[in-house]
Write a protein that holds these residues in place. Structure first.
Motif, PDB file in Angstrom:
ATOM      1  N   PHE A  99       6.933   0.218  17.481  1.00  0.00           N
ATOM      2  CA  PHE A  99       5.758  -0.287  16.744  1.00  0.00           C
ATOM      3  C   PHE A  99       5.888  -1.744  16.277  1.00  0.00           C
ATOM      4  O   PHE A  99       4.897  -2.410  16.108  1.00  0.00           O
ATOM      5  CB  PHE A  99       5.409   0.599  15.520  1.00  0.00           C
ATOM      6  N   ALA A 100       7.101  -2.197  16.027  1.00  0.00           N
ATOM      7  CA  ALA A 100       7.352  -3.576  15.572  1.00  0.00           C
ATOM      8  C   ALA A 100       6.426  -3.979  14.417  1.00  0.00           C
ATOM      9  O   ALA A 100       5.707  -4.987  14.483  1.00  0.00           O
ATOM     10  CB  ALA A 100       7.208  -4.560  16.740  1.00  0.00           C
ATOM     11  N   LEU A 101       6.482  -3.176  13.372  1.00  0.00           N
ATOM     12  CA  LEU A 101       5.683  -3.493  12.178  1.00  0.00           C
ATOM     13  C   LEU A 101       6.610  -3.903  11.036  1.00  0.00           C
ATOM     14  O   LEU A 101       7.767  -3.474  10.988  1.00  0.00           O
ATOM     15  CB  LEU A 101       4.878  -2.260  11.747  1.00  0.00           C
ATOM     16  N   VAL A 102       6.081  -4.745  10.144  1.00  0.00           N
ATOM     17  CA  VAL A 102       6.865  -5.117   8.958  1.00  0.00           C
ATOM     18  C   VAL A 102       6.715  -3.967   7.957  1.00  0.00           C
ATOM     19  O   VAL A 102       5.643  -3.744   7.412  1.00  0.00           O
ATOM     20  CB  VAL A 102       6.370  -6.450   8.343  1.00  0.00           C
ATOM     21  N   GLU A 103       7.793  -3.229   7.793  1.00  0.00           N
ATOM     22  CA  GLU A 103       7.742  -1.973   7.040  1.00  0.00           C
ATOM     23  C   GLU A 103       7.304  -2.164   5.589  1.00  0.00           C
ATOM     24  O   GLU A 103       6.704  -1.284   4.997  1.00  0.00           O
ATOM     25  CB  GLU A 103       9.114  -1.285   7.078  1.00  0.00           C
ATOM     26  N   GLU A 104       7.621  -3.331   5.018  1.00  0.00           N
ATOM     27  CA  GLU A 104       7.296  -3.524   3.593  1.00  0.00           C
ATOM     28  C   GLU A 104       5.827  -3.905   3.388  1.00  0.00           C
ATOM     29  O   GLU A 104       5.351  -3.909   2.257  1.00  0.00           O
ATOM     30  CB  GLU A 104       8.145  -4.651   2.982  1.00  0.00           C
ATOM     31  N   TYR A 105       5.139  -4.255   4.454  1.00  0.00           N
ATOM     32  CA  TYR A 105       3.751  -4.708   4.326  1.00  0.00           C
ATOM     33  C   TYR A 105       2.779  -3.530   4.388  1.00  0.00           C
ATOM     34  O   TYR A 105       3.107  -2.455   4.879  1.00  0.00           O
ATOM     35  CB  TYR A 105       3.406  -5.663   5.470  1.00  0.00           C
ATOM     36  N   THR A 106       1.558  -3.775   3.956  1.00  0.00           N
ATOM     37  CA  THR A 106       0.501  -2.775   4.118  1.00  0.00           C
ATOM     38  C   THR A 106      -0.042  -2.877   5.550  1.00  0.00           C
ATOM     39  O   THR A 106       0.283  -3.815   6.286  1.00  0.00           O
ATOM     40  CB  THR A 106      -0.669  -3.029   3.144  1.00  0.00           C
ATOM     41  N   GLU A 162      -1.996  -6.128   5.909  1.00  0.00           N
ATOM     42  CA  GLU A 162      -1.119  -7.303   5.978  1.00  0.00           C
ATOM     43  C   GLU A 162      -0.479  -7.430   7.358  1.00  0.00           C
ATOM     44  O   GLU A 162      -0.336  -8.528   7.895  1.00  0.00           O
ATOM     45  CB  GLU A 162      -0.034  -7.217   4.897  1.00  0.00           C
TER      46      GLU A 162
END
Lengths: 220, 419
Positions: A93-100, A103
């Protein structure tokens, strides 16, 4: 359109531990196609996707995307292609885990220097297309695998690119969710996006209009 | 702006880790600044006498009288006046009497109370920079009402700005030895209150075994019962007529000074009785004092620098490596790899900025607490330099380490690690 001619990619080029991942690869992808690139692990599929996505470079051959020859383009222009012309979806997924969710989807818009006022509208519209607008304010680390992949797809399409590149997009999902994600890609393809999916799953490959196979760094 | 935004996001999305780093940086700055402030406080004693110590001459302290001896005071003054070829810079110290209402004991309202007034030659007086709780440093000139300005320590008598204290000299009647009368000599007007726990210029260097500048000061506290008034002695009215108790004198050779004059002067002082120390020895002792203080504080300073170095290398490395995964995502989304460095720098800049702000605020707040004087803290420009150097060191490390880590990493490697 994507046009690749006699492309060769060698890791550790001109070094004693040099390894050729792609040899003399030629490929044309027409606009609006939905293509599956299949092959065994280590065959060179991901390397080819990385080159198409302007994430990686190559030593020999030619790669043209929408009439732009990519070879030896500056970092700035390669970044512009990654931002505007291609949307990339990864297996994890390559998502920034801390972001909503919102975001995460807005990241490409910031690098596209879009007007600040339009950012939320564009991001919410992308989330609407993948069916998770109601999750916009939720933190990504609280989502299921299927929801995370939808966020990744929303982020890939938020800048309205011509090409969607997906590297094993269903690799971390169960069968039912995989089918939903593939339907989403089909829907995007029907909307005119060119979709290239790397997979070793025959079911996913069969859902694409065209398949090519890579083996030992060559298209067979 | 977008780089700052993502730098800011990196800070607020990992609050605990970043708060710890900010607190560590602030702590390091506070410790560093307080160490320097302690070092500064030592030079505060040295600086007012620095110019005098650079001259050839000697420091003379007359033998102390066990009892009040007016004649001895007169002889000291006469001797000083008769020294040939030297300039004398003096402390003047005298016990005077007052019936000022705030000092009065209700049981004996008519009594006169002895109080000490210290005056300094104007050549050094202006260089003292005692911290004041309120008001201003007293002028060397009498005011329009003919009053002598002075600063005072606030003690149990509740001395305050604007108080006008009449001072008297006790005169013994020749006819009746037990009949003492008091003649008013001047009024002192209080224009400033010295901060509590301040080392104030004293009168007698002989009390200090090391015979250095520190001996010229005494700790004055509000809890003390004795009153302490400092005035400028340049006013002839104060020196020549009334404040005759001459204490430590700094005697500087004039240009025409020679061995003959020196022998004669030393003979005169010897007859007077007291201790004589060469100015060069006094300066050497004082320099040694400053050096010793610096050596004592040096390990703390070196320790602070070492902590800054290790702490920053660790935290910046951890932070940058922890952020690499996110930097890979920014790269996928259209950020140039060298631009993620800007995000990293913005991130470090915010953390260092917060740490520096907190550290500086903490230092200043500490300076206003009673503990600052107790631990002899004195903030000055050296603190600004130290803060600047520490922040610069932090910034340089925060720039160099991400440049090294990000420069050595290819984005495609990070992306491959994911797949």
């Amino acid at each position: 359109m994507i046009s690749i001619k006699s492309l060769t990619k060698t890791y550790n080029y001109k070094k004693s531990n040099a390894f050729t991942a792609l040899t003399d690869v030629s490929l044309t992808v027409e606009d609006g196609e939905m293509l599956a690139i299949i092959g065994k692990s280590g065959a060179g599929k991901s390397t080819l996707l990385h080159i198409i996505g302007c994430i990686d470079t190559f030593e020999k051959g030619e790669y043209i995307i929408d009439d732009i020859s990519v070879h030896k383009l500056s970092d700035k222009k390669l970044a512009k292609i990654r931002n505007e012309k291609v949307g990339i979806v990864m297996q994890d997924f390559a998502l920034v885990e801390e972001y909503t969710v919102l975001e995460n989807v807005k990241i490409p818009l910031y690098f596209a220097k879009k007007r600040k006022r339009s950012l939320n509208t564009l991001a919410l519209s992308a989330l609407e297309k993948v069916g998770i607008r109601d999750l916009a304010k939720k933190s990504v680390n609280k989502l299921s695998g299927g929801q995370k992949q939808r966020v990744a797809i929303a982020r890939a399409i938020v800048n309205d690119p011509s090409f969607i590149l997906a590297d094993e997009p269903t690799g971390a999902l169960d069968t039912k969710t995989s089918a939903e994600i593939i339907e989403l890609f089909k829907s995007l393809n029907n909307d005119g996006k060119t979709v290239i999916i790397i997979t070793h799953d025959p079911t996913v490959a069969e859902s694409c209009k065209r398949q090519i196979e890579i083996s030992d760094g060559k298209i067979t | 702006m977008k780089y700052f935004r993502y730098g800011f996001f990196s800070v607020i999305k990992k609050p605990l880790f970043n708060i710890l780093i900010v607190l560590e940086l602030a702590g390091i700055l506070i410790v560093g600044n307080l160490t320097i402030a302690a070092s500064n406080s030592r030079s505060v004693y040295y600086d007012p006498l620095a110019e005098i110590m650079n001259h050839e001459g000697y420091v003379f302290t007359p033998q102390k009288n066990p009892n009040y001896d007016y004649d001895k005071d007169l002889r000291v003054k006469a001797t000083y006046d008769n020294l040939d070829g030297i300039t004398t810079v003096c402390n003047y110290y005298h016990t005077l009497y007052t019936n000022y209402e705030k000092f009065n004991n209700p049981m004996f309202p008519q009594d006169y109370y002895s109080k000490n007034v210290v005056a300094f030659d104007n050549r050094i007086y202006e260089k003292f920079n005692l911290p004041l709780e309120k008001g201003r440093w007293a002028s060397c000139q009498k005011n329009n009402s003919g009053q002598v300005e002075a600063v005072a320590i606030r003690n149990s008598d509740k001395i305050d700005i604007g108080d006008i204290i009449p001072f008297y000299q006790a005169v013994v009647n020749d006819d009746e030895p037990y009949d003492i009368r008091y003649e008013k000599i001047f009024d002192i007007v209080i224009v400033g209150i010295i901060a509590n726990n301040t080392y104030c210029p004293g009168v007698n260097i002989a009390i200090n075994q090391e015979q250095n500048v520190l001996g010229c000061y005494e700790l004055q506290m509000t809890s003390s019962d004795s009153s302490y008034f400092v005035a400028c002695g340049a006013d002839k009215h104060l020196i020549d007529d009334h404040l005759l108790g001459l204490s430590t004198a700094y005697m500087i050779y004039n240009e025409n000074y020679n061995e003959t004059k020196d022998s004669a002067n030393r003979e005169k002082l010897s007859m007077l009785g007291g201790s004589l120390m060469e100015m060069s020895t006094f300066k050497l002792n004082s320099d040694q004092y400053l050096y010793d203080q610096f050596i004592k504080l040096m390990p703390i300073l070196l320790g602070v620098f070492l902590i800054v170095l290790v702490e920053l290398i660790c935290s910046v490395t951890m932070n940058t490596r922890g952020q690499l995964k996110n930097y890979g995502i920014y790269f996928l989304c259209g950020c140039r790899w060298k631009d993620v460095l800007k995000i990293s720098l913005a991130n470090a800049g915010i953390i260092i900025g917060l740490g520096a702000l907190l550290g500086m605020t903490g230092t200043v707040i500490f300076e206003f607490t009673p503990y600052a004087k107790l631990f002899e803290q004195n903030l000055d420009f050296n603190n600004v330099y130290l803060t600047f150097i520490l922040i610069l060191l932090m910034l340089v490390l925060s720039i160099m380490i991400p440049i090294f880590i990000i420069g050595k990493t290819q984005p495609v490697e990070i992306i491959k690690e994911r797949t």
